[in-house]
Design an enzyme around this catalytic site. Structure first.
Site, PDB file in Angstrom:
ATOM      1  N   HIS A   1      34.434   5.427   4.647  1.00 23.76           N
ATOM      2  CA  HIS A   1      33.985   6.821   4.691  1.00 23.76           C
ATOM      3  C   HIS A   1      34.289   7.479   3.356  1.00 23.76           C
ATOM      4  CE1 HIS A   1      33.346  10.896   6.222  1.00 23.76           C
ATOM      5  NE2 HIS A   1      34.488  11.232   5.621  1.00 23.76           N
TER       6      HIS A   1
ATOM      7  N   GLY B   1       0.811  -1.213   0.000  1.00 22.33           N
ATOM      8  CA  GLY B   1       0.000   0.000   0.000  1.00 22.33           C
ATOM      9  C   GLY B   1       0.843   1.262   0.000  1.00 22.33           C
TER      10      GLY B   1
END
Length: 467
Positions: free
Chosen positions: A446, A186
């Protein structure tokens, strides 16, 4: 009749059935798959894959209307609904062809038709009401899948009231829609249509959207969708839908007992699934069916010797990757492999591809507490992550739940950009029975979104660095 005699016969060619068949063939079993409609099942043809193509298209549309934040400008942006749908359908078609190739490559016999049990070790296959052939097999694996649940008082007519199938192939983009049900399917449809410029309303009978998720994640999602402009009614029943000349009028009854009417072009039903366990020849066998689902043990065995069940028809969670894994476990147990293990459903990741994405694995915070765990909970927000800021995706959160005594990772719950890719890191951690110590000592690259996973773990133990 030699060509109709197999070691393993699989009924259904969806992500559970075709994977089970391929693994069976790899293990040396003479194998067939009986499929009545389309290889790849609902997932590949009308579910997981084509909906992701639609959602990616919607993401592009949203980005094109948000270019200014990145220094770009585009005028008169528009889209062709027919081409949007075609991309989705072509994607599904390519993968269906891929499944056909994989089965052929692995020497799996594919039989076109509908199969029914016809005695011990026997199937009868029909097509268009006519008998195709009989099949004999030492082991029969039922993987018939499921279909969309309907509501007795709201009829899906394919015009004003849609199921997922009609919602995936719109001929034109409606101006207003009502989505009944706020589970994964939904909210994916709500997200797709909203990002394509449609006015979207969602009605949910319980007190929150995405009710299978951790409540904190559900609340975060609700606030995000509210901010985006999706109208959400929780604790609301759709009492009736009246078809009109231009669409439909839905009557909602809210938790305070008041009713209101919503005028929309289309209504999308998204209220769960029903297993396809009818007309399988289960009558007179020891196969037990409860609430449309076939009952099995941890090895997918039914009460009938030599008959197994996997996938949506064998119960929740109703996920393609769960079905595939069950298929492999089932076949490997039949083969007598020593390293096969029962499926732990608590370690099955769940993903919802709305915007923002939602992903989770393991126990929610409340479920962990209810199970008797004393917990430590860590959180890290997207706005504290450099990669997220660079992407312009600063809304989201990573949440981790640990057992305070043992350090066991009990659950992980994420909302934000690309979390459906990030969740697998926590899934692997749970499979390896990783504790907080190993996760803390793991080096995360990183700059990446994955750093938030590390920081959330650190935060659970009061050691977060960047927030």
């Amino acid at each position: 009749m030699a060509e109709n005699s197999f070691d393993i016969a699989v009924v259904g060619g969806g992500p559970g059935g075709y994977v089970a068949a391929i693994r069976a063939s790899q293990l040396g079993f003479k194998t067939c798959v009986v499929e009545r409609e389309h290889l790849g099942g609902i997932c590949l043809n009308w579910g997981c894959i084509p909906t992701k193509a639609l959602l990616h298209t919607a993401q592009i549309n949203h980005l094109l209307h948000s270019l200014d934040q990145f220094g770009f400008k585009a005028d008169n942006v528009s889209f062709d609904v027919a081409k949007v749908v075609k991309h989705s359908r072509d994607t599904a078609k390519k993968l269906t062809q891929g499944v056909t190739h994989l089965l052929k490559k692995n020497k799996v016999t594919v039989i076109d038709g509908h199969a029914k049990l016809a005695g011990q070790g026997k199937l009868t296959v029909e097509k268009d009401g006519k008998k195709v052939q009989d099949v004999q097999a030492k082991h029969i694996i039922l993987a018939p899948g499921a279909r969309a649940r309907t509501l007795p008082h709201i009829e899906a007519d394919g015009e004003s009231v849609w199921t997922y199938k009609e919602a995936m192939v719109p001929k034109e983009m409606p101006k207003k829609i009502l989505v009944i049900g706020s589970g994964a399917i939904g909210m994916e449809f709500a997200s797709f249509y909203h990002d394509m410029g449609v006015e979207v309303t969602v009605a949910e009978v319980v007190d929150r959207i995405l009710p299978a998720e951790d409540r904190e994640i559900s609340d975060f999602a609700r606030k995000t969708f509210d901010k985006k402009g999706i109208k959400i009614h929780t604790e609301a029943n759709v009492e009736k839908v009246d078809k009109t000349k231009n669409g439909a009028t839905a009557t909602l009854k809210t938790k305070d007992g008041k009713t209101q009417q919503i005028e929309v072009d289309k209504v999308i039903l998204s209220v769960g699934i029903v297993a396809n366990t009818e007309n399988l020849g289960l009558e007179g066998t020891k196969v037990q069916v409860e609430k449309s689902h076939i009952q099995t043990d941890e090895w997918m065995r039914t009460g009938e010797p030599g008959v197994y069940a996997i996938g949506d028809a064998a119960g929740p969670p109703w996920l393609a990757h769960k079905a595939s894994h069950e298929g492999v476990i089932c076949v490997e147990k039949i083969a007598g492999l020593s390293d096969v293990h029962p499926l732990d459903i608590k370690r099955i990741p769940a993903c919802t591809y709305c915007s923002p994405q939602v992903a989770s694995v393991g126990l929610s915070e409340q479920a962990a507490k209810d199970a008797g765990h004393k917990v430590k909970v860590g959180r890290f927000p997207y706005r504290g992550n450099g990669k997220a800021l660079a992407m312009g995706e600063d809304s989201g959160m990573v949440k981790t739940v640990f057992d305070e005594t043992t350090g066991e990772l009990l659950g992980a719950h994420l909302i934000g950009a690309e979390v459906t890719e990030l969740i697998q890191g926590y899934s692997i951690a749970q499979t390896l029975e990783t504790t907080e110590t190993e996760l803390m000592h793991t080096v995360f690259p990183h700059p990446t979104l994955s750093e938030m996973m590390h920081e959330s773990v650190l935060d659970a133990y009061g050691r977060a660095i960047h927030f």
